[in-house]
Design a protein around this motif. Structure first.
Motif, PDB file in Angstrom:
ATOM      1  N   MET A 254      11.712   0.225  10.217  1.00 16.00           N
ATOM      2  CA  MET A 254      11.218   0.535   8.889  1.00 16.00           C
ATOM      3  C   MET A 254       9.990   1.418   9.075  1.00 16.00           C
ATOM      4  O   MET A 254       9.043   1.035   9.773  1.00 16.00           O
ATOM      5  CB  MET A 254      10.836  -0.759   8.152  1.00 16.00           C
ATOM      6  CG  MET A 254      10.372  -0.552   6.738  1.00 16.00           C
ATOM      7  SD  MET A 254      11.698  -0.044   5.631  1.00 16.00           S
ATOM      8  CE  MET A 254      12.784  -1.462   5.733  1.00 16.00           C
ATOM      9  N   THR A 255      10.010   2.604   8.489  1.00 13.62           N
ATOM     10  CA  THR A 255       8.932   3.548   8.764  1.00 13.62           C
ATOM     11  C   THR A 255       8.540   4.367   7.533  1.00 13.62           C
ATOM     12  O   THR A 255       9.351   4.563   6.628  1.00 13.62           O
ATOM     13  CB  THR A 255       9.341   4.511   9.897  1.00 13.62           C
ATOM     14  OG1 THR A 255       8.265   5.416  10.165  1.00 13.62           O
ATOM     15  CG2 THR A 255      10.580   5.304   9.528  1.00 13.62           C
ATOM     16  N   ASP A 256       7.308   4.831   7.556  1.00 12.47           N
ATOM     17  CA  ASP A 256       6.849   5.761   6.524  1.00 12.47           C
ATOM     18  C   ASP A 256       6.769   7.173   7.078  1.00 12.47           C
ATOM     19  O   ASP A 256       6.329   8.100   6.405  1.00 12.47           O
ATOM     20  CB  ASP A 256       5.481   5.331   5.972  1.00 12.47           C
ATOM     21  CG  ASP A 256       4.414   5.272   7.056  1.00 12.47           C
ATOM     22  OD1 ASP A 256       4.749   5.468   8.244  1.00 12.47           O
ATOM     23  OD2 ASP A 256       3.242   5.028   6.713  1.00 12.47           O
ATOM     24  N   ASN A 257       7.187   7.328   8.355  1.00  8.79           N
ATOM     25  CA  ASN A 257       7.159   8.636   9.001  1.00  8.79           C
ATOM     26  C   ASN A 257       8.302   8.702  10.013  1.00  8.79           C
ATOM     27  O   ASN A 257       8.154   8.288  11.167  1.00  8.79           O
ATOM     28  CB  ASN A 257       5.816   8.863   9.697  1.00  8.79           C
ATOM     29  CG  ASN A 257       5.661  10.266  10.230  1.00  8.79           C
ATOM     30  OD1 ASN A 257       6.611  10.883  10.704  1.00  8.79           O
ATOM     31  ND2 ASN A 257       4.447  10.789  10.175  1.00  8.79           N
ATOM     32  N   ARG A 258       9.440   9.213   9.580  1.00 12.89           N
ATOM     33  CA  ARG A 258      10.637   9.228  10.426  1.00 12.89           C
ATOM     34  C   ARG A 258      10.424  10.001  11.728  1.00 12.89           C
ATOM     35  O   ARG A 258      10.881   9.575  12.797  1.00 12.89           O
ATOM     36  CB  ARG A 258      11.818   9.829   9.662  1.00 12.89           C
ATOM     37  CG  ARG A 258      12.397   8.923   8.578  1.00 12.89           C
ATOM     38  CD  ARG A 258      13.447   9.646   7.756  1.00 12.89           C
ATOM     39  NE  ARG A 258      14.131   8.767   6.834  1.00 12.89           N
ATOM     40  CZ  ARG A 258      15.300   8.182   7.078  1.00 12.89           C
ATOM     41  NH1 ARG A 258      15.932   8.418   8.218  1.00 12.89           N
ATOM     42  NH2 ARG A 258      15.863   7.385   6.182  1.00 12.89           N
TER      43      ARG A 258
ATOM     44  N   ASP B  62       0.804  -1.215   0.000  1.00  7.59           N
ATOM     45  CA  ASP B  62       0.000   0.000   0.000  1.00  7.59           C
ATOM     46  C   ASP B  62       0.839   1.268   0.000  1.00  7.59           C
ATOM     47  O   ASP B  62       0.382   2.328  -0.401  1.00  7.59           O
ATOM     48  CB  ASP B  62      -0.928   0.026   1.226  1.00  7.59           C
ATOM     49  CG  ASP B  62      -2.019  -1.034   1.149  1.00  7.59           C
ATOM     50  OD1 ASP B  62      -2.227  -1.563   0.035  1.00  7.59           O
ATOM     51  OD2 ASP B  62      -2.634  -1.334   2.182  1.00  7.59           O
ATOM     52  N   ASP B  63       2.082   1.169   0.479  1.00  7.87           N
ATOM     53  CA  ASP B  63       2.896   2.371   0.658  1.00  7.87           C
ATOM     54  C   ASP B  63       4.342   2.097   0.279  1.00  7.87           C
ATOM     55  O   ASP B  63       5.039   1.347   0.946  1.00  7.87           O
ATOM     56  CB  ASP B  63       2.818   2.829   2.120  1.00  7.87           C
ATOM     57  CG  ASP B  63       3.475   4.183   2.342  1.00  7.87           C
ATOM     58  OD1 ASP B  63       4.177   4.660   1.429  1.00  7.87           O
ATOM     59  OD2 ASP B  63       3.277   4.747   3.424  1.00  7.87           O
ATOM     60  N   ALA B  64       4.784   2.695  -0.793  1.00 10.69           N
ATOM     61  CA  ALA B  64       6.146   2.466  -1.270  1.00 10.69           C
ATOM     62  C   ALA B  64       7.146   3.452  -0.683  1.00 10.69           C
ATOM     63  O   ALA B  64       8.298   3.482  -1.078  1.00 10.69           O
ATOM     64  CB  ALA B  64       6.175   2.543  -2.790  1.00 10.69           C
ATOM     65  N   SER B  65       6.704   4.288   0.262  1.00  6.54           N
ATOM     66  CA  SER B  65       7.569   5.342   0.784  1.00  6.54           C
ATOM     67  C   SER B  65       8.297   4.933   2.064  1.00  6.54           C
ATOM     68  O   SER B  65       8.808   5.778   2.778  1.00  6.54           O
ATOM     69  CB  SER B  65       6.748   6.605   1.052  1.00  6.54           C
ATOM     70  OG  SER B  65       5.796   6.372   2.077  1.00  6.54           O
ATOM     71  N   LEU B  66       8.337   3.645   2.365  1.00  7.84           N
ATOM     72  CA  LEU B  66       9.001   3.186   3.576  1.00  7.84           C
ATOM     73  C   LEU B  66      10.510   3.363   3.464  1.00  7.84           C
ATOM     74  O   LEU B  66      11.094   3.202   2.393  1.00  7.84           O
ATOM     75  CB  LEU B  66       8.681   1.714   3.822  1.00  7.84           C
ATOM     76  CG  LEU B  66       7.218   1.387   4.155  1.00  7.84           C
ATOM     77  CD1 LEU B  66       7.007  -0.112   4.136  1.00  7.84           C
ATOM     78  CD2 LEU B  66       6.842   1.960   5.507  1.00  7.84           C
ATOM     79  N   SER B  67      11.136   3.684   4.590  1.00  6.36           N
ATOM     80  CA  SER B  67      12.592   3.818   4.610  1.00  6.36           C
ATOM     81  C   SER B  67      13.155   3.162   5.861  1.00  6.36           C
ATOM     82  O   SER B  67      12.487   3.087   6.892  1.00  6.36           O
ATOM     83  CB  SER B  67      12.998   5.298   4.566  1.00  6.36           C
ATOM     84  OG  SER B  67      12.428   6.003   5.652  1.00  6.36           O
TER      85      SER B  67
END
Length: 201
Positions: A67-71, A44-49
Motif C-alpha cells: 500500500m503506497t502513496d508513491n508507486r 492524513d493521506d487519502a491517495s494511497l493505492s
C-alpha cells in the motif's frame, strides 16, 4: 495493511496481518505502533493505492502486496530489495499467472472432525489439517466473510484473509538467505503481505 483500513482491527486483512506478526514473535509494542502509524497515515493521506509486485528469489516465485502513496518510490525500493538478495522483480503476471486468489481461514479446532464438518457446511473447497493447532480452510474469495460468520456461529473462532496460493512448490537452495530476503520484504513499511511458493523453507 493498517494503512488500507484506517487501523480498523475488525478488518479481516489487518487481523490476519497482526496474527502473522505474532506468529513471528514480533513484540506487542511493535505491532501496536505499526497499526497506529498506518491509521495515522491513512487519515492524513487519502491517495494511497494498492500495488502488487512479482519476482523471483533463487528460483522461488514471490508475490508482494503493498500500500503506497508513491508507486515509483515503492517499486524502486522493492526492486532494490530483490536485487540485494540475488533476485529480480518481474513484470505483471510473471509469477501470478500460475497462482490463484483464495479465501483462507485459520480455524481454532479443538474438535477437528466437528470443525471440518462445519467448514464443509460453510463452503470449504479444501481443508488442510496438517497443522496441529489449527485447520486451514480455503474458500472462494467471495465466500470468505460468509464462511467466517458460519464457522463463528457454529462455535469455531477463525482468522480470515485473502491470500495468493501457488499451483506448485519448489525447494529452496539456500534456506537461510531466502528467509532473510523474505524478512526484509516483510519489514518494508509499505508491504502488507508477502507470499512465496517455497516448499517449507
Amino acid at each position: 495493511m493498517s494503512r488500507a483500513c484506517g487501523g480498523d482491527r475488525n478488518n479481516m486483512a489487518l487481523a490476519a496481518s497482526i496474527s502473522r506478526a505474532r506468529e513471528r514473535s514480533v513484540p506487542k509494542d511493535t505491532i501496536e505502533a505499526a497499526v497506529q502509524r498506518g491509521a495515522k497515515i491513512r487519515s492524513d493521506d487519502a491517495s494511497l493505492s494498492e500495488v502488487l509486485y512479482e519476482g523471483m528469489l533463487g528460483g522461488i516465485g514471490v508475490i508482494v502486496e503493498a500500500m503506497t502513496d508513491n508507486r515509483n518510490r515503492t517499486a524502486q525500493e522493492i526492486r532494490a530489495l530483490f536485487r540485494k538478495h540475488g533476485g529480480a522483480l518481474g513484470a505483471s503476471n510473471s509469477v501470478a499467472w500460475s497462482w490463484t486468489r483464495a479465501g483462507h481461514l485459520r480455524v481454532d479446532a479443538g474438535d477437528r472432525d466437528a470443525a471440518s464438518l462445519a467448514a464443509i457446511d460453510a463452503g470449504a473447497l479444501e481443508i488442510d489439517d496438517t497443522d496441529e493447532q489449527h485447520l486451514h480452510v480455503y474458500v472462494e474469495p467471495s465466500d470468505l466473510r460468509g464462511a467466517r460468520d458460519a464457522l463463528d456461529k457454529a462455535g469455531f473462532k477463525s482468522e480470515a484473509d485473502l491470500i495468493w496460493r501457488p499451483s506448485r512448490r519448489a525447494d529452496v537452495p539456500d534456506v537461510s538467505a531466502f528467509l532473510e530476503a523474505i524478512d526484509a520484504l516483510e519489514h518494508h513499511e509499505d508491504v502488507s503481505a508477502v507470499y512465496h511458493d517455497a516448499a517449507d523453507p
